[in-house]
Every structure is written in C-alpha cells, then in structure tokens.
Design a protein around this motif. Structure first.
Motif, short mmCIF file in Angstrom:
data_model
loop_
_atom_site.label_atom_id
_atom_site.label_comp_id
_atom_site.label_asym_id
_atom_site.label_seq_id
_atom_site.Cartn_x
_atom_site.Cartn_y
_atom_site.Cartn_z
N THR A 112 0.84 -1.21 0.00
CA THR A 112 0.00 0.00 0.00
C THR A 112 0.87 1.25 0.00
N VAL A 113 1.91 1.25 0.81
CA VAL A 113 2.83 2.40 0.86
C VAL A 113 3.52 2.57 -0.49
N LYS A 114 3.98 1.46 -1.07
CA LYS A 114 4.65 1.54 -2.37
C LYS A 114 3.71 2.09 -3.44
N LYS A 115 2.47 1.65 -3.43
CA LYS A 115 1.49 2.16 -4.40
C LYS A 115 1.28 3.65 -4.20
N PHE A 116 1.12 4.08 -2.96
CA PHE A 116 0.93 5.50 -2.65
C PHE A 116 2.09 6.32 -3.21
N LEU A 117 3.31 5.89 -2.93
CA LEU A 117 4.50 6.65 -3.31
C LEU A 117 4.76 6.66 -4.82
N THR A 118 4.17 5.72 -5.54
CA THR A 118 4.38 5.68 -6.98
C THR A 118 3.15 6.16 -7.76
N GLY A 119 2.20 6.75 -7.05
CA GLY A 119 1.04 7.33 -7.73
C GLY A 119 0.01 6.33 -8.20
N GLN A 120 0.02 5.16 -7.60
CA GLN A 120 -1.00 4.16 -7.92
C GLN A 120 -2.17 4.30 -6.95
N PRO A 121 -3.36 3.86 -7.33
CA PRO A 121 -4.53 4.02 -6.47
C PRO A 121 -4.42 3.22 -5.17
N VAL A 122 -4.83 3.87 -4.08
CA VAL A 122 -4.96 3.21 -2.77
C VAL A 122 -6.31 3.62 -2.17
N ASP A 123 -6.79 2.82 -1.24
CA ASP A 123 -8.03 3.14 -0.55
C ASP A 123 -7.93 4.53 0.06
N TYR A 124 -9.02 5.28 -0.02
CA TYR A 124 -8.98 6.68 0.41
C TYR A 124 -8.58 6.83 1.87
N SER A 125 -8.97 5.90 2.74
CA SER A 125 -8.61 6.04 4.16
C SER A 125 -7.11 5.89 4.36
N TYR A 126 -6.48 4.97 3.60
CA TYR A 126 -5.03 4.84 3.66
C TYR A 126 -4.37 6.09 3.09
N PHE A 127 -4.95 6.61 2.01
CA PHE A 127 -4.40 7.81 1.39
C PHE A 127 -4.36 8.95 2.40
N LEU A 128 -5.45 9.17 3.13
CA LEU A 128 -5.50 10.22 4.13
C LEU A 128 -4.49 9.98 5.24
N GLU A 129 -4.40 8.74 5.70
CA GLU A 129 -3.50 8.39 6.80
C GLU A 129 -2.03 8.58 6.42
N ILE A 130 -1.64 8.11 5.26
CA ILE A 130 -0.26 8.25 4.81
C ILE A 130 0.07 9.72 4.57
N SER A 131 -0.84 10.43 3.90
CA SER A 131 -0.62 11.85 3.63
C SER A 131 -0.35 12.62 4.92
N GLU A 132 -1.20 12.39 5.90
CA GLU A 132 -1.06 13.10 7.18
C GLU A 132 0.28 12.79 7.84
N ARG A 133 0.66 11.51 7.85
CA ARG A 133 1.90 11.12 8.52
C ARG A 133 3.13 11.69 7.82
N LEU A 134 3.02 11.92 6.51
CA LEU A 134 4.13 12.51 5.77
C LEU A 134 4.08 14.04 5.75
N GLY A 135 3.09 14.60 6.44
CA GLY A 135 3.03 16.05 6.59
C GLY A 135 2.32 16.78 5.47
N TYR A 136 1.48 16.08 4.74
CA TYR A 136 0.77 16.70 3.63
C TYR A 136 -0.73 16.80 3.90
N GLU A 137 -1.32 17.87 3.42
CA GLU A 137 -2.77 17.99 3.37
C GLU A 137 -3.17 17.18 2.13
N TRP A 138 -3.97 16.15 2.31
CA TRP A 138 -4.25 15.22 1.22
C TRP A 138 -4.81 15.90 -0.02
N ARG A 139 -5.60 16.95 0.16
CA ARG A 139 -6.20 17.62 -0.99
C ARG A 139 -5.15 18.31 -1.87
N ASN A 140 -3.97 18.56 -1.32
CA ASN A 140 -2.91 19.23 -2.08
C ASN A 140 -2.11 18.27 -2.96
#
Length: 94
Positions: free
Chosen positions: A44-72
């Motif tokens: 899931t992390v690898k998919k996120f980092l390479t721009g592949q689709p992930v479940d939205y809840s994981y997307f929000l969680e990973i974005s937040e932990r990496l310091g990003y506002e997911w909408r950006n």
C-alpha cells in the motif's frame, strides 16, 4: 473506517517525487518503516508513493503522517471526491 467507501485515490503525477522525499524528512529510513508505523501493508505504501490508487482512508493516513494535506497532493480517480470527503467528515464526527 477503512474500506467503508471502496473509493481509491492516488498521488498526483506532479507530486510523486516530493512525496517520496518526505519519507526521510519525516524520520522514515524506508518505506517499510512507514508501513510498520501505520500498521498497513508495504504494498500500500509503495502504491501510494508511486502514484498508484490506494483506498482513500489509507491515502488520508499516509498523507497526514508525511506532513501533507491530502487535498494538495491528490489526483482524483472518481468524480465523486467531494462526496467522499464530505462523507468522511460526517463519519468522523460521529
């Protein structure tokens, strides 16, 4: 909340490099370290980092932990992103 909507999000192609570099800036020596901290699969992390689709809840969680506002950093896979966001807000407020 994971998996409730069945919606996927992906990192915008113009943001993948900055998102990848956020690992080190946020104290993660590897993708595996981030996956372990969040208790999610490495794939899931690898998919996120390479721009592949992930479940939205994981997307929000990973974005937040990496310091990003997911909408950006999101590239919407569905025309119903607004609906997903509003439903998430409602679910979180209960």
């Amino acid at each position: 909340m994971r998996g409730i909507m069945g919606r996927s999000l992906k990192v915008s192609p113009g943001c993948t490099e900055q998102v990848k570099s956020a690992l080190g800036r946020n104290g993660f020596p590897s993708q595996k370290a981030l996956a372990e901290e969040l208790d999610i699969g490495l794939s899931t992390v690898k998919k996120f980092l390479t721009g592949q689709p992930v479940d939205y809840s994981y997307f929000l969680e990973i974005s937040e932990r990496l310091g990003y506002e997911w909408r950006n950093i999101v590239s919407c896979l569905t025309s119903k992103l607004h609906w997903v966001y509003n439903t998430t807000v409602i679910l979180n407020s209960k």
